[in-house]
Design an enzyme around this catalytic site. Structure first.
Site, PDB file in Angstrom:
ATOM      1  N   HIS A  79       0.776  -1.170   0.075  1.00  0.00           N
ATOM      2  CA  HIS A  79      -0.162  -0.005   0.288  1.00  0.00           C
ATOM      3  C   HIS A  79       0.815   1.309  -0.103  1.00  0.00           C
ATOM      4  O   HIS A  79       0.241   2.402   0.190  1.00  0.00           O
ATOM      5  CB  HIS A  79      -0.950  -0.002   1.182  1.00  0.00           C
ATOM      6  CG  HIS A  79      -0.077   0.190   2.306  1.00  0.00           C
ATOM      7  ND1 HIS A  79       0.726  -0.721   3.115  1.00  0.00           N
ATOM      8  CD2 HIS A  79      -0.021   1.463   3.360  1.00  0.00           C
ATOM      9  CE1 HIS A  79       0.941  -0.207   4.304  1.00  0.00           C
ATOM     10  NE2 HIS A  79       0.741   1.206   4.191  1.00  0.00           N
TER      11      HIS A  79
HETATM   12  C1  UD1 Z   1      -1.586   5.433   6.501  1.00  0.00           C
HETATM   13  C2  UD1 Z   1      -0.097   5.762   6.976  1.00  0.00           C
HETATM   14  C3  UD1 Z   1       0.702   4.620   6.644  1.00  0.00           C
HETATM   15  C4  UD1 Z   1       0.315   3.257   7.256  1.00  0.00           C
HETATM   16  C5  UD1 Z   1      -1.140   3.226   6.624  1.00  0.00           C
HETATM   17  C6  UD1 Z   1      -1.724   1.828   6.913  1.00  0.00           C
HETATM   18  C7  UD1 Z   1       0.399   8.205   7.002  1.00  0.00           C
HETATM   19  C8  UD1 Z   1       1.116   9.333   6.430  1.00  0.00           C
HETATM   20  N1  UD1 Z   1       0.543   7.090   6.566  1.00  0.00           N
HETATM   21  O1  UD1 Z   1      -1.479   5.472   5.009  1.00  0.00           O
HETATM   22  O2  UD1 Z   1       2.142   4.883   7.536  1.00  0.00           O
HETATM   23  O3  UD1 Z   1       1.082   2.415   6.955  1.00  0.00           O
HETATM   24  O4  UD1 Z   1      -2.005   4.003   7.062  1.00  0.00           O
HETATM   25  O5  UD1 Z   1      -3.038   1.614   6.358  1.00  0.00           O
HETATM   26  O6  UD1 Z   1      -0.204   8.681   8.015  1.00  0.00           O
HETATM   27  N2  UD1 Z   1      -8.917   5.230   2.509  1.00  0.00           N
HETATM   28  C9  UD1 Z   1     -10.072   4.675   2.890  1.00  0.00           C
HETATM   29  N3  UD1 Z   1     -10.625   4.433   3.883  1.00  0.00           N
HETATM   30  C10 UD1 Z   1      -9.938   4.586   5.132  1.00  0.00           C
HETATM   31  C11 UD1 Z   1      -8.863   5.221   5.062  1.00  0.00           C
HETATM   32  C12 UD1 Z   1      -8.280   5.545   3.890  1.00  0.00           C
HETATM   33  O7  UD1 Z   1     -10.880   4.353   1.593  1.00  0.00           O
HETATM   34  O8  UD1 Z   1     -10.616   4.082   6.248  1.00  0.00           O
HETATM   35  C13 UD1 Z   1      -8.221   5.567   1.468  1.00  0.00           C
HETATM   36  C14 UD1 Z   1      -8.771   7.077   1.063  1.00  0.00           C
HETATM   37  O9  UD1 Z   1      -8.755   7.040  -0.500  1.00  0.00           O
HETATM   38  C15 UD1 Z   1      -7.308   7.716   1.415  1.00  0.00           C
HETATM   39  C16 UD1 Z   1      -6.363   6.863   1.372  1.00  0.00           C
HETATM   40  O10 UD1 Z   1      -6.916   5.598   1.481  1.00  0.00           O
HETATM   41  O11 UD1 Z   1      -7.186   9.122   0.665  1.00  0.00           O
HETATM   42  C17 UD1 Z   1      -4.981   6.832   1.970  1.00  0.00           C
HETATM   43  O12 UD1 Z   1      -5.300   6.953   3.500  1.00  0.00           O
HETATM   44  P1  UD1 Z   1      -4.237   7.842   4.298  1.00  0.00           P
HETATM   45  O13 UD1 Z   1      -4.881   7.549   5.822  1.00  0.00           O
HETATM   46  O14 UD1 Z   1      -4.098   8.993   3.995  1.00  0.00           O
HETATM   47  O15 UD1 Z   1      -3.110   6.967   4.183  1.00  0.00           O
HETATM   48  P2  UD1 Z   1      -2.667   5.436   3.977  1.00  0.00           P
HETATM   49  O16 UD1 Z   1      -2.080   5.110   2.618  1.00  0.00           O
HETATM   50  O17 UD1 Z   1      -3.494   4.645   4.694  1.00  0.00           O
END
Ligand code: UD1
Length: 365
Positions: free
Chosen positions: A211
């Site tokens: 991811h």
């Molecule tokens: C975040 C952490 C990363 C961790 C990961 C585990 C940061 C910088 N990154 O990355 O270190 O390894 O979590 O998953 O804090 N989204 C959903 N549903 C959710 C949450 C997110 O669909 O419940 C999608 C959204 O499109 C969002 C994208 O995932 O924009 C990224 O989510 P985000 O929390 O920004 O970062 P992660 O890639 O999950």
């Protein structure tokens, strides 16, 4: 001693579960959970609260997704209000996600002591948002709880006071050992998992998570990784619970997975553990799985060029693959050979959470 324990994203939930449970053994400690809402989908968040026996948070900040700036800012605004209401003695943050950085900065400016759990890890790669989060959080923390020797060395090199750096072990491993024993004792109904027919072939499949933005946000890198995975799948079928970010990018780039890679929605902790503990190999770019595979002696190929968790490579099962097709295929072969030499890192014995509270209670006496 009033403590606000902060969690926001999936890898945080595994860490706060044992910390919270252990806090109940210390009568002088009043520990309240704050969920920032960085992760919000049921299978990215609530599932973990249910399975890992974490109580409903005292505060839910509902920050949600957004650019780094937007997400971090929303968390900061909401958490500042919580700090003003609670007037806690300590804000405890875990790991390296945006919630970790946001809440540590707010707490410190409000004059509250900051305890960072999983402090001192460094990938020395500032292109990783997590590296920036780790460095900023450690720059202003008061208590540093460290999981491995490299963390102690990094903090001392950066000038942190030696008497505030505590090598306690790893709360993530506390959680892993606790949940594994519940699973081994049949305390979970895993019959639902029989749908994953591959599981029946114990040890004859690989388990994949992927991811990281650096791996999935660039089409060429993502394609190269998937071509290696498709080749590995010719030998062993692969089970792949896919992160929402990865699914979105694969669709956008038109990337195709081999039919021998089974895509699943994100899994809860127990389902995931149930599958990877018997895998022939785990292929991952996660931080936590590098450590958890080492703790259970399962071969691990890390699809990254560096790791902030070097102990997993030095003594554990982890092999760094980089992100090219050739690198991943070579690391895959190497990881199978390495298995017999792997050991458990010092202090990964399931007692880190208790160690943290002992330190803090002593500090406050
Ligand atoms: C975040 C952490 C990363 C961790 C990961 C585990 C940061 C910088 N990154 O990355 O270190 O390894 O979590 O998953 O804090 N989204 C959903 N549903 C959710 C949450 C997110 O669909 O419940 C999608 C959204 O499109 C969002 C994208 O995932 O924009 C990224 O989510 P985000 O929390 O920004 O970062 P992660 O890639 O999950």
């Amino acid at each position: 001693m009033k403590v606000l324990l902060v969690a926001g994203a999936r890898p945080n939930f595994m860490k706060i579960a044992p910390i919270y449970r252990s806090s109940l053994k210390f009568p002088g400690v009043d520990c309240k959970i704050v969920h920032t809402g960085q992760h919000y989908d049921h299978d990215m968040s609530q599932t973990f609260f249910d399975e890992l026996e974490i109580p409903t948070p005292a505060y839910h900040l509902e920050a949600g997704s957004g650019s780094h700036g937007v997400q971090t800012a929303k968390i900061m605004v909401a958490f500042e209000e919580v700090c003003a209401i609670e007037k806690s003695d300590i804000v405890m943050v875990v790991g390296d996600v945006n919630s970790t950085l946001a809440c540590s900065v707010v707490a410190k400016k409000a004059g509250i002591k900051v305890a960072h759990v999983e402090a001192g890890l460094r990938s020395f790669d500032l292109a990783m948002p997590e590296e920036i989060n780790r460095m900023v959080t450690d720059a202003i923390s008061d208590y540093f709880f460290v999981t491995e020797g490299s963390g102690v060395e990094n903090l001392l090199r950066e000038g942190k006071p030696r008497d505030k750096v505590y090598f306690v072990g790893h709360v993530m491993i506390d959680n892993l050992l606790y949940q594994k024993s519940r699973l081994d004792n049949g305390r979970f109904d895993v019959t639902a998992l029989s749908v994953y027919a591959l599981r029946e072939e114990k040890g004859r499949y690989a388990f994949l998570t992927l991811h990281r933005p650096s791996n999935v946000d660039d089409a060429d890198t993502f394609q190269d990784i998937v071509s290696a995975l498709n080749e590995i799948a010719e030998r062993f079928p692969i089970i792949f619970p896919i992160h929402p970010r990865t699914r979105k990018m694969a669709e956008q780039f038109g990337i195709e997975f081999s039919g021998r890679i089974t895509l699943l929605p994100p899994l809860g902790f127990i389902e995931s553990l149930f599958l990877w503990k018997d895998a022939e190999v785990v292929l991952t770019d996660s931080g936590g799985l590098q450590e958890e595979t080492t703790a259970l002696g399962v071969p691990c190929v890390t699809i990254r060029g560096n790791t902030e968790r070097p102990i997993t490579v030095e003594v554990g099962t982890n092999v760094l693959a980089g992100t090219t097709r050739e690198g991943i295929l070579k690391a895959y072969r190497d990881s199978l050979r390495k298995k017999s030499r792997a050991a458990i890192p010092p202090k990964w014995d399931g007692r880190a959470s208790e160690g943290i509270w002992e330190v803090l209670v002593r500090e406050f006496e």
